[in-house]
Design a protein around this motif. Structure first.
Motif, PDB file in Angstrom:
ATOM      1  N   GLN A 192       0.842  -1.419   0.030  1.00  0.00           N
ATOM      2  CA  GLN A 192       0.201  -0.131  -0.021  1.00  0.00           C
ATOM      3  C   GLN A 192       0.911   1.419  -0.078  1.00  0.00           C
ATOM      4  O   GLN A 192       0.471   2.366   0.030  1.00  0.00           O
ATOM      5  N   ALA A 193       2.151   0.952   0.149  1.00  0.00           N
ATOM      6  CA  ALA A 193       3.215   2.004   0.151  1.00  0.00           C
ATOM      7  C   ALA A 193       3.144   2.654  -1.173  1.00  0.00           C
ATOM      8  O   ALA A 193       3.023   2.287  -2.221  1.00  0.00           O
ATOM      9  N   PRO A 194       3.354   4.040  -1.335  1.00  0.00           N
ATOM     10  CA  PRO A 194       3.479   4.781  -2.689  1.00  0.00           C
ATOM     11  C   PRO A 194       4.694   4.282  -3.438  1.00  0.00           C
ATOM     12  O   PRO A 194       5.718   3.858  -2.783  1.00  0.00           O
ATOM     13  N   ILE A 195       4.566   4.025  -4.853  1.00  0.00           N
ATOM     14  CA  ILE A 195       5.605   3.594  -5.762  1.00  0.00           C
ATOM     15  C   ILE A 195       5.945   4.494  -6.560  1.00  0.00           C
ATOM     16  O   ILE A 195       5.168   5.385  -7.034  1.00  0.00           O
ATOM     17  N   PHE A 196       7.406   4.811  -6.584  1.00  0.00           N
ATOM     18  CA  PHE A 196       7.896   5.722  -7.641  1.00  0.00           C
ATOM     19  C   PHE A 196       8.702   5.040  -8.465  1.00  0.00           C
ATOM     20  O   PHE A 196       9.523   4.282  -8.197  1.00  0.00           O
ATOM     21  N   LEU A 197       8.666   5.242  -9.831  1.00  0.00           N
ATOM     22  CA  LEU A 197       9.312   4.834 -10.924  1.00  0.00           C
ATOM     23  C   LEU A 197      10.514   5.702 -10.880  1.00  0.00           C
ATOM     24  O   LEU A 197      10.505   6.912 -11.018  1.00  0.00           O
ATOM     25  N   MET A 198      11.829   5.132 -11.214  1.00  0.00           N
ATOM     26  CA  MET A 198      13.175   5.820 -11.447  1.00  0.00           C
ATOM     27  C   MET A 198      13.672   5.400 -12.861  1.00  0.00           C
ATOM     28  O   MET A 198      13.615   4.289 -13.219  1.00  0.00           O
ATOM     29  N   GLU A 226       8.127  10.106 -21.580  1.00  0.00           N
ATOM     30  CA  GLU A 226       7.973   8.576 -21.489  1.00  0.00           C
ATOM     31  C   GLU A 226       7.739   8.126 -19.926  1.00  0.00           C
ATOM     32  O   GLU A 226       6.697   7.227 -19.838  1.00  0.00           O
ATOM     33  N   LEU A 227       8.652   8.428 -19.224  1.00  0.00           N
ATOM     34  CA  LEU A 227       8.354   8.059 -17.969  1.00  0.00           C
ATOM     35  C   LEU A 227       6.967   8.474 -17.028  1.00  0.00           C
ATOM     36  O   LEU A 227       6.582   7.606 -16.415  1.00  0.00           O
ATOM     37  N   ARG A 228       6.693   9.679 -17.139  1.00  0.00           N
ATOM     38  CA  ARG A 228       5.324  10.143 -17.000  1.00  0.00           C
ATOM     39  C   ARG A 228       4.403   9.400 -17.666  1.00  0.00           C
ATOM     40  O   ARG A 228       3.427   8.925 -16.682  1.00  0.00           O
ATOM     41  N   GLN A 229       4.354   9.025 -18.785  1.00  0.00           N
ATOM     42  CA  GLN A 229       3.300   8.091 -19.259  1.00  0.00           C
ATOM     43  C   GLN A 229       3.226   6.673 -18.613  1.00  0.00           C
ATOM     44  O   GLN A 229       2.198   6.067 -18.456  1.00  0.00           O
ATOM     45  N   ARG A 230       4.586   6.157 -18.424  1.00  0.00           N
ATOM     46  CA  ARG A 230       4.891   4.952 -17.701  1.00  0.00           C
ATOM     47  C   ARG A 230       4.126   5.025 -16.425  1.00  0.00           C
ATOM     48  O   ARG A 230       3.456   3.881 -15.865  1.00  0.00           O
TER      49      ARG A 230
END
Length: 129
Positions: free
Chosen positions: A84-90, A97-101
């Protein structure tokens, strides 16, 4: 993994998943200096083991890894019962592209690796407020 209520006596715990040992070491050191507890995983097997060390307050997931796509794993984690933790992509990919993913995966946000460790620590800190 579940989200924890903030406890001033306990450092916030962050799971970092990245295939680069150098990136894991730099991220671990930067986040620990900022007062976070850090658990790392370099591949899918290590991620399965690391999840046992939860619950986590935040998950930072590299997008481009040899044996898995971080955004797909994050999507699975975000929609499943794993966290349930927030997940951030790096990633160091183009921001658009990263924003869309992130949008497609349904995660909380992203961190551009090229912005450096100070930006990573700042984003992690903001995510945990």
């Amino acid at each position: 993994m579940t989200i924890l209520e903030p406890d001033p006596k306990r450092p916030r715990k962050i799971l970092v998943v990245d295939d680069s040992p150098m990136m894991l070491d730099m991220t671990r050191m930067a986040l620990r200096r900022a007062g976070f507890e850090v658990v790392t995983a370099q591949n899918m097997a290590a991620l399965q083991e690391a999840k046992k060390r939860g619950p986590f307050d935040l998950v930072l997931m590299d997008v481009q890894m040899p044996e898995l796509l971080g955004d797909q794993v994050a999507k699975s984690l975000a929609r499943g019962r794993d966290t349930q933790a927030p997940i951030f992509l790096m990633s160091s990919m183009e921001e658009s592209e990263l924003r869309q993913r992130c949008k497609d995966a349904g995660v909380a946000g992203y961190i551009l690796k090229r912005d450096g460790m100070a930006a990573l620590v700042r984003r992690a800190t903001e995510a945990l407020k």
